[in-house]
Scaffold this motif. Structure first.
Motif, PDB file in Angstrom:
ATOM      1  N   ALA A 194       4.861  -2.812   2.187  1.00  0.00           N
ATOM      2  CA  ALA A 194       4.577  -4.242   1.637  1.00  0.00           C
ATOM      3  C   ALA A 194       5.541  -4.230   3.635  1.00  0.00           C
ATOM      4  O   ALA A 194       5.468  -5.850   3.994  1.00  0.00           O
ATOM      5  N   ILE A 195       6.738  -4.723   3.359  1.00  0.00           N
ATOM      6  CA  ILE A 195       7.138  -4.559   4.562  1.00  0.00           C
ATOM      7  C   ILE A 195       6.663  -4.737   6.420  1.00  0.00           C
ATOM      8  O   ILE A 195       6.123  -5.632   6.790  1.00  0.00           O
ATOM      9  N   GLY A 196       5.719  -3.658   6.702  1.00  0.00           N
ATOM     10  CA  GLY A 196       4.656  -3.555   7.650  1.00  0.00           C
ATOM     11  C   GLY A 196       3.789  -4.320   7.826  1.00  0.00           C
ATOM     12  O   GLY A 196       3.439  -4.738   8.429  1.00  0.00           O
ATOM     13  N   PHE A 197       3.032  -4.529   6.378  1.00  0.00           N
ATOM     14  CA  PHE A 197       2.043  -5.336   6.043  1.00  0.00           C
ATOM     15  C   PHE A 197       2.507  -6.764   6.462  1.00  0.00           C
ATOM     16  O   PHE A 197       1.598  -7.809   6.768  1.00  0.00           O
ATOM     17  N   TRP A 228      -7.728 -10.955   0.585  1.00  0.00           N
ATOM     18  CA  TRP A 228      -8.919  -9.199  -0.466  1.00  0.00           C
ATOM     19  C   TRP A 228      -8.286  -8.995   0.541  1.00  0.00           C
ATOM     20  O   TRP A 228      -8.757  -7.970  -0.324  1.00  0.00           O
ATOM     21  N   TRP A 229      -8.830  -8.004   1.796  1.00  0.00           N
ATOM     22  CA  TRP A 229      -8.864  -7.211   2.343  1.00  0.00           C
ATOM     23  C   TRP A 229      -7.580  -6.279   2.542  1.00  0.00           C
ATOM     24  O   TRP A 229      -7.469  -5.487   3.246  1.00  0.00           O
ATOM     25  N   SER A 230      -7.050  -7.294   2.908  1.00  0.00           N
ATOM     26  CA  SER A 230      -5.425  -6.947   3.555  1.00  0.00           C
ATOM     27  C   SER A 230      -4.898  -6.001   1.636  1.00  0.00           C
ATOM     28  O   SER A 230      -4.622  -5.390   2.151  1.00  0.00           O
ATOM     29  N   GLY A 263      -6.497  -4.974  -1.023  1.00  0.00           N
ATOM     30  CA  GLY A 263      -7.088  -3.566  -0.795  1.00  0.00           C
ATOM     31  C   GLY A 263      -6.500  -2.381   0.496  1.00  0.00           C
ATOM     32  O   GLY A 263      -6.575  -1.244   0.189  1.00  0.00           O
ATOM     33  N   LEU A 264      -6.683  -2.433   1.496  1.00  0.00           N
ATOM     34  CA  LEU A 264      -6.159  -1.953   2.632  1.00  0.00           C
ATOM     35  C   LEU A 264      -4.551  -1.913   2.130  1.00  0.00           C
ATOM     36  O   LEU A 264      -4.059  -0.348   1.962  1.00  0.00           O
ATOM     37  N   LEU A 265      -3.970  -2.588   1.665  1.00  0.00           N
ATOM     38  CA  LEU A 265      -2.742  -2.091   1.337  1.00  0.00           C
ATOM     39  C   LEU A 265      -2.374  -1.612  -0.013  1.00  0.00           C
ATOM     40  O   LEU A 265      -1.237   0.114  -0.257  1.00  0.00           O
ATOM     41  N   ILE A 266      -3.233  -0.869  -1.276  1.00  0.00           N
ATOM     42  CA  ILE A 266      -3.200  -0.320  -2.148  1.00  0.00           C
ATOM     43  C   ILE A 266      -3.859   0.782  -1.478  1.00  0.00           C
ATOM     44  O   ILE A 266      -3.310   1.642  -2.188  1.00  0.00           O
ATOM     45  N   LEU A 267      -5.103   1.382  -0.968  1.00  0.00           N
ATOM     46  CA  LEU A 267      -5.495   2.181  -0.895  1.00  0.00           C
ATOM     47  C   LEU A 267      -4.167   3.255   0.133  1.00  0.00           C
ATOM     48  O   LEU A 267      -4.136   4.522   0.153  1.00  0.00           O
ATOM     49  N   ALA A 268      -3.368   2.344   0.985  1.00  0.00           N
ATOM     50  CA  ALA A 268      -2.821   3.129   1.803  1.00  0.00           C
ATOM     51  C   ALA A 268      -2.056   3.708   0.894  1.00  0.00           C
ATOM     52  O   ALA A 268      -0.237   4.477   1.121  1.00  0.00           O
ATOM     53  N   SER A 269      -1.017   2.397   0.228  1.00  0.00           N
ATOM     54  CA  SER A 269       0.005   3.061  -1.199  1.00  0.00           C
ATOM     55  C   SER A 269      -0.706   4.328  -1.550  1.00  0.00           C
ATOM     56  O   SER A 269       0.306   4.896  -2.151  1.00  0.00           O
ATOM     57  N   LEU A 270      -1.657   4.302  -2.080  1.00  0.00           N
ATOM     58  CA  LEU A 270      -2.070   5.698  -2.879  1.00  0.00           C
ATOM     59  C   LEU A 270      -1.857   6.705  -2.453  1.00  0.00           C
ATOM     60  O   LEU A 270      -1.700   7.600  -2.290  1.00  0.00           O
TER      61      LEU A 270
END
Length: 402
Positions: free
Chosen positions: A82-85, A93-95, A97-104
């Protein structure tokens, strides 16, 4: 007053049940972690701390340690993402989704197992606030508080040793197998009603569910023995119960096959020509061998769950006696069955298969087989636990050149 006493008595009986113990210890850890987080965190409602305590506190100390480490790793990974994002992109909405995908993906990479979703949850909670840095460090602090309090509760309130419930589960499984063996000997061999034989087959198949339940109870007992200072012979307890369950599982499989054999015999009798009348001698001999085998199964369960050496010796003597009587009954049954097959050779394969299945159960329950299996497991455990440094010291050293 009598009602209050009755409630207290029932509570005293249930106080060591896993659900009761887990509820009390989890509640205590959650409340304590929340109180500590109120004083140390800048968040007005630091619910991450009690949430972490609820997830960290398990029934055993071993699972608490392993769960706490994975829990903290998942939260720290999510916060760092989250700090990096937050430094690169805003919340859209797109960030998201990208955050969730990267986290998983990161959750699987850092191997936090069941806490993979927690990586994404932590990242979303931190990214959704205005002061990302402050919230991130507060969330890490609350997670550490919850994990520390959960571990402290497990150290102060000693987790119970679940060998007793595991032993009770093994005894219950042996009782059900014993009843099945007794039921198999109730009807004349080859003259059983097909529906009744099929019912016994379904009863044997249900043993698979019972074995799964016992295996879960045994895994809990094994975890409670690890890192537990109150248990001096944890490895021996664990291997005795585990090898005992392995033997009962083999016997359950053989019993299922035996029930399949008796069902096929019943169908052959119902569909084929009228066979000879039931032989009272064969019926009595089969009932005797199955009854003593049923008692041997119960004695075997008592042997592997005995906690006192005197009880273990008594159970071993009883098991040896029941197996000896069952062996004699088996020989008599085999002689009578051979004479029957010579007179009426129809279905001799099924009769022979049933005799072989009885032999397999008796062999698996034998004291010598039990001792051999336990010694093999103890030897295998000793080999796997041998320090690598010791193995290196035992290797022959090569002479230096020159």
């Amino acid at each position: 007053m009598a009602r209050v006493i009755d409630i207290l008595v029932r509570w005293g009986r249930r106080r060591r049940e896993p659900a009761v113990v887990q509820a009390l210890r989890s509640t205590t850890a959650a409340v304590l972690s929340y109180v500590v987080a109120l004083r140390l965190s800048s968040e007005p409602v630091p619910l991450t701390a009690p949430l972490t305590a609820l997830l960290v506190v398990q029934v055993t100390l071993y699972s608490t340690l392993t769960t706490g480490i994975r829990r903290m790793n998942s939260v720290v990974a999510g916060v760092l993402i989250a700090i990096g994002f937050s430094a690169l992109v805003g919340l859209s909405w797109w960030s998201l989704g990208l955050l969730i995908l990267a986290s998983l993906v990161v959750g699987h990479l850092v191997r936090v197992d069941e806490f993979v979703p927690e990586v994404a949850i932590s990242a979303m909670l931190v990214l959704g606030v205005t002061q990302v840095a402050d919230t991130a460090w507060d969330r890490i602090l609350e997670t550490l508080i919850g994990a520390a309090v959960g571990l402290l509760v497990n150290l102060v309130v000693a987790p119970p040793v679940w060998v007793g419930p595991a032993g009770a589960a093994i005894t219950g499984l042996a009782d059900r197998m014993s009843r099945l063996l007794t039921h198999l000997g109730e009807a004349p061999l080859g003259h059983t009603d097909v529906a009744r034989a099929a019912e016994r087959l379904h009863e044997a198949r249900r043993l698979d569910n019972d074995i799964a339940h016992v295996d879960a109870a045994l895994r809990q007992a094994e975890d409670s023995l690890r890192l537990n200072p109150r248990v001096k012979e944890a490895v021996l307890f664990r291997l005795v119960l585990r090898t005992g369950l392995d033997t009962l599982e083999i016997c359950a499989v053989v019993l299922r096959v035996a029930c399949r054999t008796t069902t096929d015999l019943a169908k052959a009798w119902a569909d084929g020509p009228e066979p000879a009348a039931p032989d009272p001698g064969i019926t009595a001999a089969l009932r005797q061998v199955l009854d003593h085998t049923a008692l041997a199964v119960e004695s075997f369960a008592q042997l592997i769950t005995a906690q006192v050496s005197a009880n273990a010796e008594e159970a071993e003597a009883r098991l040896a006696g029941e197996l000896a009587v069952a062996g004699s009954s088996r020989d008599r049954f085999a002689d009578l069955l051979l004479a029957r097959i010579r007179r009426t050779p129809a279905q001799w394969q099924l009769y022979g298969a049933l005799l072989a299945e009885i032999d397999r159960v008796l062999d698996e329950l034998s004291v010598d087989k039990r001792t051999e299996r336990l010694m093999e497991e103890l030897d295998r455990h000793a080999r796997t636990r041998r320090p690598r440094s010791l193995r290196g010291m035992l290797r022959p050293r090569t002479a230096s050149p020159g």
